[in-house]
Design a protein around this motif. Structure first.
Motif, PDB file in Angstrom:
ATOM      1  N   ASP A   1      -6.130 -14.859  15.580  1.00  0.00           N
ATOM      2  CA  ASP A   1      -5.515 -14.333  16.789  1.00  0.00           C
ATOM      3  C   ASP A   1      -4.648 -15.399  17.431  1.00  0.00           C
ATOM      4  O   ASP A   1      -5.003 -16.575  17.425  1.00  0.00           O
ATOM      5  N   GLY A   2      -3.531 -14.993  17.987  1.00  0.00           N
ATOM      6  CA  GLY A   2      -2.619 -15.927  18.642  1.00  0.00           C
ATOM      7  C   GLY A   2      -1.371 -16.151  17.802  1.00  0.00           C
ATOM      8  O   GLY A   2      -1.100 -15.408  16.861  1.00  0.00           O
ATOM      9  N   THR A   3      -0.643 -17.172  18.168  1.00  0.00           N
ATOM     10  CA  THR A   3       0.572 -17.531  17.431  1.00  0.00           C
ATOM     11  C   THR A   3       0.623 -19.047  17.286  1.00  0.00           C
ATOM     12  O   THR A   3       0.294 -19.767  18.223  1.00  0.00           O
ATOM     13  N   ILE A   4       1.029 -19.481  16.112  1.00  0.00           N
ATOM     14  CA  ILE A   4       1.128 -20.921  15.860  1.00  0.00           C
ATOM     15  C   ILE A   4       2.599 -21.297  15.747  1.00  0.00           C
ATOM     16  O   ILE A   4       3.378 -20.602  15.108  1.00  0.00           O
ATOM     17  N   ARG A   5       2.943 -22.395  16.359  1.00  0.00           N
ATOM     18  CA  ARG A   5       4.281 -22.928  16.243  1.00  0.00           C
ATOM     19  C   ARG A   5       4.242 -24.099  15.276  1.00  0.00           C
ATOM     20  O   ARG A   5       3.447 -25.023  15.463  1.00  0.00           O
ATOM     21  N   VAL A   6       5.053 -24.058  14.239  1.00  0.00           N
ATOM     22  CA  VAL A   6       5.093 -25.162  13.275  1.00  0.00           C
ATOM     23  C   VAL A   6       6.294 -26.035  13.619  1.00  0.00           C
ATOM     24  O   VAL A   6       7.432 -25.584  13.549  1.00  0.00           O
TER      25      VAL A   6
ATOM     26  N   PRO B   1       2.488 -15.733  12.655  1.00  0.00           N
ATOM     27  CA  PRO B   1       1.840 -14.665  13.404  1.00  0.00           C
ATOM     28  C   PRO B   1       0.377 -14.517  12.972  1.00  0.00           C
ATOM     29  O   PRO B   1      -0.001 -14.995  11.891  1.00  0.00           O
ATOM     30  N   ALA B   2      -0.415 -13.874  13.814  1.00  0.00           N
ATOM     31  CA  ALA B   2      -1.825 -13.651  13.488  1.00  0.00           C
ATOM     32  C   ALA B   2      -1.950 -12.952  12.141  1.00  0.00           C
ATOM     33  O   ALA B   2      -1.132 -12.097  11.801  1.00  0.00           O
ATOM     34  N   GLY B   3      -2.962 -13.333  11.374  1.00  0.00           N
ATOM     35  CA  GLY B   3      -3.209 -12.690  10.093  1.00  0.00           C
ATOM     36  C   GLY B   3      -2.706 -13.472   8.904  1.00  0.00           C
ATOM     37  O   GLY B   3      -2.943 -13.080   7.764  1.00  0.00           O
ATOM     38  N   GLN B   4      -2.031 -14.579   9.150  1.00  0.00           N
ATOM     39  CA  GLN B   4      -1.514 -15.342   8.004  1.00  0.00           C
ATOM     40  C   GLN B   4      -2.247 -16.653   7.798  1.00  0.00           C
ATOM     41  O   GLN B   4      -2.771 -17.250   8.720  1.00  0.00           O
ATOM     42  N   LEU B   5      -2.235 -17.061   6.533  1.00  0.00           N
ATOM     43  CA  LEU B   5      -2.721 -18.394   6.195  1.00  0.00           C
ATOM     44  C   LEU B   5      -1.691 -19.420   6.631  1.00  0.00           C
ATOM     45  O   LEU B   5      -0.494 -19.148   6.643  1.00  0.00           O
ATOM     46  N   PHE B   6      -2.134 -20.599   6.960  1.00  0.00           N
ATOM     47  CA  PHE B   6      -1.202 -21.703   7.194  1.00  0.00           C
ATOM     48  C   PHE B   6      -1.909 -23.027   6.916  1.00  0.00           C
ATOM     49  O   PHE B   6      -3.118 -23.062   6.724  1.00  0.00           O
ATOM     50  N   GLY B   7      -1.114 -24.067   6.861  1.00  0.00           N
ATOM     51  CA  GLY B   7      -1.684 -25.373   6.508  1.00  0.00           C
ATOM     52  C   GLY B   7      -2.117 -25.417   5.056  1.00  0.00           C
ATOM     53  O   GLY B   7      -3.014 -26.157   4.682  1.00  0.00           O
ATOM     54  N   ILE B   8      -1.457 -24.613   4.214  1.00  0.00           N
ATOM     55  CA  ILE B   8      -1.869 -24.524   2.814  1.00  0.00           C
ATOM     56  C   ILE B   8      -1.058 -25.487   1.954  1.00  0.00           C
ATOM     57  O   ILE B   8      -0.496 -25.125   0.920  1.00  0.00           O
ATOM     58  N   ALA B   9      -1.019 -26.717   2.394  1.00  0.00           N
ATOM     59  CA  ALA B   9      -0.324 -27.782   1.681  1.00  0.00           C
ATOM     60  C   ALA B   9      -0.747 -27.830   0.205  1.00  0.00           C
ATOM     61  O   ALA B   9       0.067 -28.015  -0.690  1.00  0.00           O
ATOM     62  N   ARG B  10      -2.024 -27.625   0.005  1.00  0.00           N
ATOM     63  CA  ARG B  10      -2.591 -27.692  -1.348  1.00  0.00           C
ATOM     64  C   ARG B  10      -1.872 -26.745  -2.325  1.00  0.00           C
ATOM     65  O   ARG B  10      -1.709 -27.069  -3.503  1.00  0.00           O
ATOM     66  N   ALA B  11      -1.467 -25.586  -1.819  1.00  0.00           N
ATOM     67  CA  ALA B  11      -0.825 -24.599  -2.683  1.00  0.00           C
ATOM     68  C   ALA B  11       0.499 -25.111  -3.227  1.00  0.00           C
ATOM     69  O   ALA B  11       0.991 -24.646  -4.247  1.00  0.00           O
TER      70      ALA B  11
END
Lengths: 229, 229
Positions: free
Chosen positions: A56-61, A77-87
């Motif tokens: 929930d919420g919004t992240i600013r990169v 936006p809410a519902g997404q993965l992020f910080g997936i540097a490993r990928a």
DNA sequence: CGCAAACTTTGCGTTTGCGCAAACTTCTGG
DNA sequence: CCAGAAGTTTGCGCAAACGCAAAGTTTGCG
């Protein structure tokens, strides 16, 4: 740990093809955390110890230049993965993630990533689609920055925000999280002054209504026109 | 079909961990083709029927705006995969690929992609590292376009080109493929006029030597300084 | 060898949007 | 309820870079 169940993850892209027990297993290994508006989830160039799912919420990169200026690369936006540097084979985060509003994230230790990918059919594929979308967005940003004037860039930025997190209100569509002129300027590569002037002008014309930290687009159609052909 | 052997692919990232027979098998399924300078390898928004490996030359990845302006998103140096839309879950190419110099590419039908990923350990991982690098580059481009002046952007663009494809010559380091002011302007979001003026000024100062379609950086160190802190 | 096409240079007027400065408004915490 | 912080508005002058225009140079092709 708050109560979380399978139905939460079920509709989200990377999990849509998994069965309940798989989702349960993934959920059991997660940590949930609430973030205040403005707090930092992770910082550029630090070791990528976790990856995240925004519930929930919004992240600013954002990235910060050597001169200390901030540039917003992306909104999650809410519902997404992020910080997936490993990928993408990285072991540090390539940018900083800041909560644009208060919100909730799930996180997993990065070392679990490879296991998830190997174990759950479709997990990787769906993730890479998300990355593909982001690459597309970034590409579009580059094109915009190269060819468009400030007015068009701001129009498009607002439309993007509205599309991603807009809430219908009586006057039009409102951006779903608090956002300042400064924020908009950091998304569009301009100054808060220019943004302020432009929004004022647009408000006079009835295109938008803007309060402190709040922007409502009243006439999306005309805004699209402003955004360029 | 020209004679190709394992040693060609061996040193390249996606193949570095495969054994000879695997590389042989991959090679056997490839088509080799030579491209003239300026010819189009694939076009934006068309079905991604193949993916490619650039054996020799340089590829310019461009997008064309609705107004017909070109924007160069990326340069692909020899030895890299490109047109790998499939890896990001897309079935059309997100941009157009143009040969910046004459060159040779290998290509495979896209339908083989998933098989390669499944069959060859490390193939996907290495590919995603390449994508990760490109995402990083794009990110940097966005930051530059947002915060830097034309002079700095051009300086950095030249340094990037030199780094990617520079050849040492007596006067300095020369960009390894023909490049016009127009090209540079499309990389930096400016006009060929501005680029021309700037390069002329730099040449007077002894920073570069430029002939028609050719740029040699004589003083890389000073160029870095110009590029900003 | 000569012409046309492609590329480059240069000048000049104009405009966009920045930088700086100051005042104003709305929120927050004590 | 007040003070200070955070966010917004607005004015003014200026410089960077564009747009347009025209001429010069190199290259390739017939």
């Amino acid at each position: 740990m708050p109560k979380l169940d399978e139905s939460l993850l079920r509709p989200l892209p990377p999990f849509s093809k998994l069965d309940d027990s798989a989702i349960r297993a993934i959920l059991d290994q997660s940590t949930s955390r609430r973030f205040e508006k403005g707090s930092t989830v992770f910082e550029e160039a630090t070791a990528a110890e976790s990856f995240f799912l925004l519930l929930d919420g919004t992240i600013r990169v954002v990235r910060i230049t050597t001169e200390g200026e901030q540039v917003t690369a992306l909104h999650i936006p809410a519902g997404q993965l992020f910080g997936i540097a490993r990928a993408l084979g990285r072991d540090t985060y390539p940018a900083t993630a800041v909560a644009a509003s208060e919100g909730v994230v799930l996180s997993w230790p990065t070392r679990l990533w490879d296991g998830f990918v190997a174990q759950y059919e479709g997990f990787a594929t769906e993730t890479y689609k998300t990355i593909g979308d982001r690459v597309g967005e970034m590409n579009t940003r580059i094109v915009e920055m190269s060819t468009q004037h400030v007015e068009q860039r701001i129009a498009r930025a607002l439309l993007r925000l509205v599309k991603q997190s807009g809430k219908k209100v009586t006057e039009g569509i409102e951006i779903g999280f608090p956002i300042t002129r400064q924020d908009v300027s950091e998304m569009t590569g301009t100054t808060l002054h220019t943004v302020s002037r432009l929004l004022s002008a647009w408000e006079k014309e009835g295109l938008i209504i803007s309060k402190r930290k709040k922007i409502t687009v009243c006439d999306p159609h005309r805004m699209v026109t402003l955004g360029g052909t």
